[in-house]
Design a protein around this motif. Structure first.
Motif, short mmCIF file in Angstrom:
data_model
loop_
_atom_site.label_atom_id
_atom_site.label_comp_id
_atom_site.label_asym_id
_atom_site.label_seq_id
_atom_site.Cartn_x
_atom_site.Cartn_y
_atom_site.Cartn_z
N GLN A 249 80.13 56.59 -5.55
CA GLN A 249 80.30 58.04 -5.51
C GLN A 249 80.78 58.43 -4.12
N GLN A 250 81.96 59.03 -4.05
CA GLN A 250 82.51 59.42 -2.75
C GLN A 250 81.82 60.68 -2.24
N ILE A 251 81.54 60.69 -0.93
CA ILE A 251 80.91 61.82 -0.25
C ILE A 251 81.73 62.17 0.97
N ASP A 252 81.91 63.45 1.21
CA ASP A 252 82.65 63.88 2.40
C ASP A 252 81.95 63.36 3.65
N ALA A 253 82.75 63.08 4.67
CA ALA A 253 82.22 62.49 5.90
C ALA A 253 81.15 63.36 6.55
N ASP A 254 81.26 64.68 6.42
CA ASP A 254 80.34 65.59 7.09
C ASP A 254 79.15 65.98 6.23
N LYS A 255 79.03 65.43 5.03
CA LYS A 255 77.95 65.82 4.12
C LYS A 255 76.96 64.68 3.93
N GLN A 256 75.73 65.05 3.64
CA GLN A 256 74.69 64.06 3.36
C GLN A 256 74.35 63.99 1.87
N SER A 257 74.85 64.92 1.08
CA SER A 257 74.54 64.91 -0.34
C SER A 257 75.74 65.42 -1.13
N VAL A 258 75.69 65.20 -2.43
CA VAL A 258 76.77 65.63 -3.30
C VAL A 258 76.19 65.90 -4.68
N TRP A 291 70.09 67.05 -10.54
CA TRP A 291 71.14 66.06 -10.29
C TRP A 291 71.81 66.34 -8.96
N GLN A 292 71.21 65.88 -7.90
CA GLN A 292 71.84 65.95 -6.58
C GLN A 292 71.62 64.62 -5.88
N PHE A 293 72.71 63.92 -5.62
CA PHE A 293 72.61 62.59 -5.03
C PHE A 293 72.66 62.71 -3.51
N TRP A 294 71.68 62.11 -2.84
CA TRP A 294 71.63 62.13 -1.38
C TRP A 294 72.03 60.78 -0.82
N SER A 295 72.86 60.82 0.22
CA SER A 295 73.23 59.58 0.90
C SER A 295 72.03 59.11 1.71
N ASN A 312 65.49 49.67 -27.59
CA ASN A 312 64.50 50.12 -26.61
C ASN A 312 64.77 49.36 -25.31
N LYS A 313 65.52 50.00 -24.40
CA LYS A 313 66.00 49.30 -23.22
C LYS A 313 66.11 50.28 -22.06
N VAL A 314 65.86 49.79 -20.84
CA VAL A 314 66.01 50.60 -19.63
C VAL A 314 67.14 50.02 -18.78
N TYR A 315 68.12 50.85 -18.45
CA TYR A 315 69.24 50.45 -17.60
C TYR A 315 69.01 50.99 -16.19
N THR A 316 69.34 50.17 -15.18
CA THR A 316 69.33 50.63 -13.79
C THR A 316 70.77 50.89 -13.35
N VAL A 317 71.04 52.10 -12.92
CA VAL A 317 72.36 52.45 -12.39
C VAL A 317 72.21 52.74 -10.90
N ARG A 318 72.87 51.95 -10.08
CA ARG A 318 72.82 52.14 -8.63
C ARG A 318 74.05 52.93 -8.20
N VAL A 319 73.80 54.13 -7.69
CA VAL A 319 74.88 54.98 -7.22
C VAL A 319 75.04 54.75 -5.72
N LEU A 320 76.21 54.27 -5.35
CA LEU A 320 76.47 53.87 -3.96
C LEU A 320 77.32 54.94 -3.27
N ALA A 321 76.80 55.47 -2.18
CA ALA A 321 77.53 56.49 -1.42
C ALA A 321 78.60 55.85 -0.57
N VAL A 322 79.82 56.32 -0.69
CA VAL A 322 80.90 55.85 0.17
C VAL A 322 81.57 57.05 0.83
N LYS A 323 81.76 56.94 2.13
CA LYS A 323 82.37 58.02 2.91
C LYS A 323 83.61 57.51 3.61
#
Length: 571
Positions: A249-258, A291-295, A312-323
């Motif tokens: 997930q792309q995040i602006d350079a000056d922001k800490q969350s999206v 739904w607010q993702f923090w870097s 009956n299953k649990v998925y793990t989704v890792r959201v990676l912050a990239v700036k």
């Protein structure tokens, strides 16, 4: 005589024609438009799918259509001038005229199959029955989309090294997509409008990775029989014994969350219900307003999707912050005191976790004795060596390093003979981190005791690597409750206050004479006064030790004690 007379009559006729003009329209219309003023509709050959037309003219004055000048005087309509489409002539699975693959041989599916990129940079895919064309879109560094259309009569391929608009893929990750289109027509005011429209279910996102070693491909859609996640890497990753699906997930350079709503990227199969959670036990549900993702410092956050019903299953989704990060290449020259830093390359901006062209770095270096390292002294070299873990053709920028990230150029001999040697020597006990300074600012090492360090004694060096100083911090001893003996090597000029906080089992500490004027207050916990003995190098007067508030007046002190060597302590 007759020939001369005939020539004379023809000449007169030409003059008369030029003088009075010959009109295109019939005299009945009263239109005096000349042929040269007509709008000419050129002949267009029909194709397998599109009609053509004969050549004819249009008179803008009387608004009528006429056959070309050699058949002037005959009025026509555009419909009469149409040449019907030829239709496909499939022979051996291909049209003999246009080369289109027989749709009967293509899969009757909406998913575009067999996406791949060759090492030479040719993107290929498999056709689908309903498609009339395919559109590939590549997004550049300035978020501009480059669009390339490939009809169903062309080979299902696009050479990424020779694009029609001259665009050259950037080094590293290039985000792209392919979408299938189908024919569409609609009658508007008696006129048939035909075009191709996208098939929404047939869009596939992918990454084309350009490196010195060639091109590679990563599809950005995870799918199994229960869920589909658009934008996620297609392969399942592992972190220890934990499996996860990666989504950048792309995040602006000056922001800490999206703002980021994962549920909008996921589609469940029929009979499957999804719910979203913050924890792996699925007890902390996520509402639509949360739904607010923090870097984070680690650059990633895990979300958990519980699928119920047909499974009956649990998925793990890792959201990676990239700036976006500015990358610099800096030459570090060791001086008698500190370093001299020279910037060799700046202004290079890429996304975190992207690849960097090492050959571009080495084009800025004149000497073969120099090597490129990152801030942690991982080496990157132009050519891949045999059985050498530190030789790479390319490197990946780490995540969450701030707005800038520096690579450094140092002498290879310094890396091999000093820095690596000390890493091998102290790595089992400490996490070793070099703090790069700047011109006029000091560079130094910090050492932090590893949490899994099992020995009862440890030696702390006063310098590391290329004879660079070690700066002690409260983390140096890691608040260890198991350490019993600590030796500080000769050369320390200070010991920071409260350095031994948490070290409840300490019995022996060796302090060099060089640190006598820089001992911090409350250096040792008062709880150690009955068990701790402090060994001091040299003969330091009692008064000097007692000046330190809350420290030596509580502890047994032994003076004139030589500092044990590394070998004596660590074996």
């Amino acid at each position: 005589m007759r020939k001369k007379l005939l020539a004379l009559l023809l000449g007169v006729a030409a003059v008369v024609c030029c003088t009075i003009g010959i009109t295109a329209c019939s005299n009945e219309t009263g239109c005096k438009t000349e042929w040269g003023e007509m709008e000419h509709i050129a002949y267009k050959a029909p194709t397998c799918t599109k009609a053509g037309n004969e050549s004819y003219d249009y008179c803008p004055t009387c608004k009528k259509y006429w056959l070309a000048p050699h058949k002037r005087g005959k009025e026509v309509t555009p419909e009469q001038m149409k040449i019907p489409a030829l239709n496909h002539d499939f022979q051996g699975g291909k049209c003999s005229r246009c080369g289109k693959t027989d749709p009967e041989l293509l899969p009757d599916t909406l998913q575009i199959p067999d996406l791949a990129i060759s090492a030479e940079g040719v993107f290929t895919w498999g056709g689908i029955k309903s498609a009339s064309k395919y559109r590939v879109e590549i997004t550049d560094d300035e978020n501009v989309k480059h669009v390339y259309d490939i009809t169903d009569s062309e080979d299902a391929a696009l050479d990424l090294t020779d694009l029609s608009d001259g665009y050259e893929l950037a080094y590293g990750k290039n985000y792209a997509s392919i979408t299938a289109y189908k024919p569409y027509s609609e009658n508007i005011d008696g006129e048939t409008i035909a075009d191709d429209i996208p098939i929404s279910e047939s869009k596939a996102d992918f990454i084309a990775i350009k490196q010195n070693s060639g091109y590679t491909f990563t599809q950005l859609t995870y799918a199994d029989e229960y869920i589909t996640i658009n934008g996620a890497y297609s392969d399942v990753r592992t972190d220890g014994d934990k499996e996860y699906i990666l989504l950048e997930q792309q995040i602006d350079a000056d922001k800490q969350s999206v703002k980021f709503n994962l549920s909008r990227k996921i589609t469940a199969a029929q009979g499957v219900s999804l719910s979203y959670y913050k924890d792996s036990e699925c007890t902390q549900s996520i509402s639509s307003t949360e739904w607010q993702f923090w870097s984070t410092p680690a650059g990633a956050a895990d979300y958990y999707i519980k699928a119920t019903g047909a499974v009956n299953k649990v998925y793990t989704v890792r959201v990676l912050a990239v700036k976006p990060v500015e990358v610099k290449l800096i030459k570090a020259e060791k001086l008698a005191s500190g370093y001299n830093f020279t910037t060799l390359l700046s202004g290079l901006t890429i996304l975190e976790n992207d690849y960097i062209d090492i050959e571009m770095f080495y084009s800025k270096i004149s000497s073969s004795s120099l090597v490129v390292v990152d801030a942690d002294f991982n080496a990157y070299r132009k050519t891949r060596g045999q059985n050498r873990q530190d030789m790479y053709d390319d490197c990946i920028l780490p995540v969450c390093q701030g707005k800038t990230y520096n690579y450094y150029v140092i002498e290879n001999s310094t890396l091999e003979n000093y820095i690596k040697a000390d890493f091998e020597k102290y790595d089992s006990a400490f996490n070793c981190k070099f703090m790069w300074g700047d011109n006029g600012m000091p560079s130094y090492w910090t050492l932090s005791l590893r949490s899994d360090y099992a020995k009862k004694e440890v030696y702390v060096p006063s310098n590391f690597g290329n004879n660079d100083p070690v700066l002690l911090t409260p983390n140096t001893l890691g608040y260890s409750n198991s350490l019993e003996k600590v030796v500080f090597g000769s050369g320390f000029t200070s010991l920071t206050r409260e350095l031994f906080t948490g070290c409840a089992q300490m019995t022996e500490v060796y302090i060099p004479y060089s640190a006598k004027d820089g001992l911090g207050d409350f250096l040792f916990p008062k709880a150690l006064q009955s068990t701790l003995t402090v060994y001091c190098e040299g003969n330091i007067p009692n008064g000097r030790w007692n000046q330190i508030e809350g420290t030596f007046k509580y502890f047994n002190t032994v003076r004139n004690t030589p500092i044990p060597s590394y070998g004596q302590i660590m074996g």
